[in-house]
Motif scaffolding. Structure first.
Motif, short mmCIF file in Angstrom:
data_model
loop_
_atom_site.label_atom_id
_atom_site.label_comp_id
_atom_site.label_asym_id
_atom_site.label_seq_id
_atom_site.Cartn_x
_atom_site.Cartn_y
_atom_site.Cartn_z
N SER A 87 -4.56 -33.39 6.42
CA SER A 87 -3.52 -32.59 5.78
C SER A 87 -2.16 -33.25 5.99
CB SER A 87 -3.50 -31.16 6.32
OG SER A 87 -2.74 -31.09 7.50
N ILE A 88 -1.28 -33.07 5.03
CA ILE A 88 0.07 -33.65 5.10
C ILE A 88 0.84 -33.02 6.26
CG2 ILE A 88 2.27 -33.84 3.82
CD1 ILE A 88 0.00 -35.61 2.77
N ARG A 89 0.61 -31.72 6.45
CA ARG A 89 1.31 -31.03 7.54
C ARG A 89 0.97 -31.65 8.91
NH1 ARG A 89 0.77 -24.77 8.74
NH2 ARG A 89 -0.84 -25.71 9.99
N GLU A 90 -0.32 -31.95 9.06
CA GLU A 90 -0.76 -32.57 10.31
C GLU A 90 -0.12 -33.95 10.48
OE1 GLU A 90 -4.93 -33.67 10.55
OE2 GLU A 90 -5.01 -32.95 12.61
N GLU A 122 12.07 -34.92 4.86
CA GLU A 122 12.13 -34.01 3.71
C GLU A 122 13.56 -33.92 3.16
OE1 GLU A 122 10.20 -30.46 5.08
OE2 GLU A 122 8.24 -31.44 5.12
N TRP A 171 -5.05 -38.86 5.78
CA TRP A 171 -4.91 -37.70 6.65
C TRP A 171 -5.64 -36.49 6.08
CZ3 TRP A 171 -2.05 -37.73 11.27
CH2 TRP A 171 -1.34 -38.91 11.52
N LYS A 221 2.74 -35.01 9.32
CA LYS A 221 4.15 -34.87 9.69
C LYS A 221 4.30 -34.46 11.15
CE LYS A 221 5.81 -34.08 5.08
NZ LYS A 221 6.62 -33.36 4.13
N GLN A 222 3.44 -33.57 11.60
CA GLN A 222 3.50 -33.09 12.98
C GLN A 222 3.20 -34.21 13.98
OE1 GLN A 222 4.57 -29.97 13.88
NE2 GLN A 222 4.64 -31.07 15.84
N PRO A 277 -0.76 -41.18 3.06
CA PRO A 277 -1.10 -39.75 3.05
C PRO A 277 -2.59 -39.47 2.83
CG PRO A 277 0.91 -40.14 1.82
CD PRO A 277 0.37 -41.49 2.18
#
Ligand code: ATP
Length: 318
Positions: A169-172, A199, A167, A174-175, A164
């Protein structure tokens, strides 16, 4: 023709030298290189696609993986960026943490236009991870390589090895990972990664969730000393691990993947045609290789040969 072509980071890992404080030893690192070293131990033709600097560290990495029988034809050298470095720290409990020297690191500067796509077109299996997708231009290069592999009928395998902190962002993260899951035949995950991606707290729910959302034929969930759970469209099964004298778990997951790929090639079937009985047998070989890796120090140097894995399995429990 190559049996396994992998794309991703080839970096120098500096690990603490036992007994000398503040001293570090340089080792070849990067999951794709470890996986290919394990595949080469199964006497398969391999090739790594990566980028290193035109520096001493780049020379070192070249030599190290060549000595292990891994194909180096796909490794580019750049004058503009330095070879990526990572320092491994061990806390008092033996837990590892990393400091990466990767801003403008050569591994991230792999460009889609610099890849020799002939190598990928001639691969029976194409393997990749998520570390080459944390930033551009390597992210687009990875995607282009996956696309090429699929178009030419290679089996596509993915071990995210999620870090993690690498990166933005974590959202990026995951995407980007979710996007490529649509193009993968075999997915290898740790329990932590399964939770990160789905999740879901419950492993079975998470696995079912992945199987229903993505077209993967096989998911392998590794559980450290407890072995792994393997899933296919037929169902899922726990395959217990082997009890060994563990000294260093570095590369266990990569050895597991490499042995799985080596055994899959010997079976000579596409993942969607592998039966549950065959899958369990492949997972046994992978567990045995992962276990053996933990009995030695380091990543690449601890990858066993197929003969060593077979001997270990034959003599286990005696
Ligand atoms: P890493 O990132 O440290 O390489 P990982 O999280 O990807 O590892 P693990 O589940 O730790 O993967 O290990 C992969 C496989 O190696 C396991 O499924 C198991 O078969 C074997 N293995 C790992 N640790 C041990 C251990 N201590 N004893 C026996 N086998 C092990």
């Amino acid at each position: 023709l190559y049996d396994v072509v992998a794309l991703g980071e080839l970096i120098v890992d500096f690990t603490p030298v036992e007994g000398i404080s503040h001293a570090f030893q340089q080792n070849a690192g990067g999951a794709p290189a470890n996986v290919l070293a394990a595949v080469a131990g199964f006497h398969k033709r391999t090739c790594l696609i990566s980028m290193v600097g035109a520096d001493e560290f780049g020379d070192f990495l070249y030599r190290e993986i060549e000595n292990r029988g891994v194909g180096t034809l796909g490794i580019g050298r750049t004058e503009r960026f330095n070879t990526t470095l990572a320092f491994v720290h061990l806390d008092e409990q033996g837990e590892r943490s990393f400091t990466f020297y990767r801003k403008s690191g050569a591994d991230l500067m792999l460009n889609a236009s610099e890849i020799d796509y002939h190598i990928i077109k001639n691969a029976r299996i194409f393997h990749f991870g998520s570390i080459s997708m944390t930033d551009e231009p390597a992210r687009s290069a990875t995607r282009q390589a996956i696309q090429t592999a699929r178009e030419h009928g290679s089996i596509v395998t993915f071990d995210p090895n999620v870090r993690p902190r690498l990166w933005t962002s974590i959202r990026e993260a995951k995407q980007v990972i979710a996007d490529v899951l649509n193009m993968v035949d075999v997915l290898k995950l740790s329990a932590e990664e399964l939770m990160f991606i789905t999740e879901r707290d419950d492993m079975n729910v998470g696995l079912q969730d992945l199987m229903s959302r993505y077209p993967c034929s096989i998911i392998l969930l590794t559980l450290g000393s407890n072995g792994c759970i393997c899933c296919s469209r037929e169902g899922s099964q726990w395959v217990p691990g082997y009890s060994v004298r563990t000294v260093d778990t570095t590369g266990a997951g990569d050895g597991f993947v490499g042995a799985f790929l080596g055994a899959l090639l010997d079976l000579d079937k596409r993942p969607e045609n592998v039966t549950m009985d065959e899958l369990v047998q492949l997972a046994r070989v992978a567990n045995a290789c992962g276990a053996l890796v933990t009995t030695k120090h380091g990543g690449i140097p601890s990858m066993p040969s197929r003969e060593q894995v077979e001997d270990f399995m034959e003599n286990y429990g005696e």
